[in-house]
Design an enzyme around this catalytic site. Structure first.
Site, PDB file in Angstrom:
ATOM      1  N   THR A   1     -15.176   0.969  26.708  1.00 18.53           N
ATOM      2  CA  THR A   1     -13.836   0.777  27.254  1.00 18.53           C
ATOM      3  C   THR A   1     -13.168   2.142  27.277  1.00 18.53           C
ATOM      4  O   THR A   1     -12.892   2.728  26.238  1.00 18.53           O
ATOM      5  CB  THR A   1     -13.027  -0.202  26.403  1.00 18.53           C
ATOM      6  OG1 THR A   1     -13.685  -1.472  26.415  1.00 18.53           O
ATOM      7  CG2 THR A   1     -11.619  -0.370  26.955  1.00 18.53           C
TER       8      THR A   1
ATOM      9  N   LYS B   1     -10.841  -4.271  32.557  1.00 21.38           N
ATOM     10  CA  LYS B   1     -10.904  -4.373  31.094  1.00 21.38           C
ATOM     11  C   LYS B   1      -9.521  -4.216  30.473  1.00 21.38           C
ATOM     12  O   LYS B   1      -9.209  -4.842  29.458  1.00 21.38           O
ATOM     13  CB  LYS B   1     -11.853  -3.324  30.534  1.00 21.38           C
ATOM     14  CG  LYS B   1     -12.031  -3.377  29.008  1.00 21.38           C
ATOM     15  CD  LYS B   1     -12.600  -4.716  28.536  1.00 21.38           C
ATOM     16  CE  LYS B   1     -12.619  -4.834  27.005  1.00 21.38           C
ATOM     17  NZ  LYS B   1     -13.638  -3.986  26.382  1.00 21.38           N
TER      18      LYS B   1
ATOM     19  N   LYS C   1      -6.893   2.013  20.491  1.00 17.69           N
ATOM     20  CA  LYS C   1      -7.326   2.919  21.565  1.00 17.69           C
ATOM     21  C   LYS C   1      -7.194   2.254  22.931  1.00 17.69           C
ATOM     22  O   LYS C   1      -6.638   2.825  23.875  1.00 17.69           O
ATOM     23  CB  LYS C   1      -8.776   3.348  21.306  1.00 17.69           C
ATOM     24  CG  LYS C   1      -9.385   4.226  22.388  1.00 17.69           C
ATOM     25  CD  LYS C   1     -10.272   3.446  23.372  1.00 17.69           C
ATOM     26  CE  LYS C   1     -11.497   2.871  22.680  1.00 17.69           C
ATOM     27  NZ  LYS C   1     -12.405   2.214  23.669  1.00 17.69           N
TER      28      LYS C   1
END
Length: 303
Positions: free
Chosen positions: A108, A183, A251
Site C-alpha cells: 500500500t 486501496k 501510514k
C-alpha cells in the site's frame, strides 16, 4: 521508449521473484509456490524466509538479485520510501529487471509513486502494475485477498494467473495509480468501520451485555462487516496480534489524507481515525493489530 515484449506467465514458464516476507507477504509467496510457480525471494531479515526456503524457494541476498532471475517481481514491503528504494534505487529491481519483465508492487503506497514507477518502467521496457491488497493475514493465508490493480489492461490480463494464486477478488481499476487510489478508499472505509466496531463493543461492555452474545445478533444484520466478523472476536478474546499493524494503518491513512487534501476533499472520518491510531501508537501499541483500537475506548481516552 522500448517496445515491451510479451511473456508467458503460466506456472510452467514463469519465475516469480518476491520481496518482502512479512505477516502477509510470506503467505502470499507460499501460495504462489503452491500454485506451481518457481519462487526466488529476498527479505531484509533472512530468518523470515526460512520456512519458504525449506519448501523450495531460492534465496537471494539483494532485491536486484531476485529481479535478475524473475519474469515477475512482486514487492510487498512496508512504506512508500521502501518501495522507492527497492524499485528505483541504483541497485534496485528496475536496474536489474529483464526487458519485458513485469513488476507488481502490492505494497500500500502512494498513487503518485505508482505512476512514477510505471513511467520509469516504460523507459526500460519493463511492465508495471500497482496492485495493493486487502484481507489481512487471514486472506493472505487462504489465498482470498482482494487485489486492486492499476496499470495497462493488457499487462493486467497477462499477469492475472499470478494474481489469482493470491487472491479471489481481483479487479482492474484503471491506469497506473488507480490500484493505490482504490486501496485508499478501502482503508478509509476500514478505519471508520473499526472505530464503529470498537465503540460498539465498548458500549456492550459498559452496559453489562455479553459481547459474544451481542456479536451473534449484529454481525449478520445491517451492521455486518469483515471487521465485525473477523476482528471483533479477536477483541473479545483479548487477541491483539497483528493481522495488520497499527503503524501501517497510520501510514496508509496519512497517504489517504494527503491525497484527499490534494483533491479538495474534506475527509472527517479519515482525519479522526488517523488521530486515534496515532494516539494508540503513542501509548505503545504501534506493533499491535488494528483491533487494539478498543483499548482507547476502554480507557476513556478518546476525547
Amino acid at each position: 521508449m522500448r517496445k515491451v515484449k510479451r511473456m508467458n506467465l503460466s506456472t510452467e514458464k514463469a519465475v516469480i521473484g518476491f520481496i518482502g516476507l512479512g505477516v502477509m507477504g510470506k503467505s502470499m509467496a507460499r501460495n504462489l509456490m503452491k500454485a506451481g510457480y518457481r519462487l526466488h525471494v529476498y527479505n531484509r531479515t533472512k530468518s523470515k524466509a526460512d520456512e519458504l526456503l525449506q519448501e523450495g524457494a531460492v534465496w537471494h541476498d539483494s532485491a536486484d538479485g531476485v529481479a535478475q532471475q524473475a519474469d515477475v517481481t512482486i514487492t510487498m514491503v512496508e512504506y512508500p520510501r521502501d518501495v522507492e528504494q527497492i524499485v528505483l534505487g541504483q541497485t534496485g529491481v528496475l536496474a536489474a529487471a529483464k526487458e519485458g519483465a513485469v513488476l507488481i508492487d502490492m505494497t500500500t503506497s502512494s498513487p503518485e509513486l505508482a505512476a512514477r514507477i510505471y513511467e520509469e518502467c516504460l523507459k526500460r521496457g519493463v511492465r508495471a502494475l500497482d496492485a495493493p491488497v486487502s484481507g489481512g493475514d487471514i486472506g493472505a493465508r487462504d489465498g482470498k485477498l482482494s487485489i486492486m490493480v492499476g496499470g495497462d489492461e493488457e499487462v493486467f490480463e497477462a499477469a492475472l494467473p499470478v494474481l489469482q494464486a493470491m487472491g479471489s477478488n481481483i479487479v482492474y481499476q484503471g491506469k497506473a495509480g488507480a490500484g493505490q487510489h482504490t486501496k485508499m478508499c478501502n482503508q478509509i472505509a476500514i478505519a471508520a468501520n473499526m472505530m464503529g466496531v470498537s465503540e460498539a463493543l465498548a458500549y456492550a461492555e459498559r452496559s453489562g451485555l455479553n459481547p459474544t452474545t451481542v456479536l451473534k445478533s449484529i454481525e449478520t444484520g445491517a451492521a455486518g462487516s469483515w471487521s465485525l466478523s473477523n476482528l471483533a472476536p479477536r477483541i473479545i478474546a483479548g487477541n491483539y496480534a497483528p493481522g495488520f499493524y497499527v503503524k501501517h494503518m497510520i501510514k496508509d491513512l496519512g497517504i489517504a489524507l494527503q491525497a484527499a487534501e490534494s483533491m479538495g476533499l474534506e475527509a472527517h472520518g479519515l482525519s479522526l481515525a488517523r488521530t486515534l491510531y496515532e494516539r494508540l501508537a503513542e501509548s505503545g501499541e504501534a506493533e499491535s493489530g488494528t483491533q487494539a483500537l478498543i483499548k482507547l475506548y476502554r480507557a476513556g481516552t478518546i476525547a
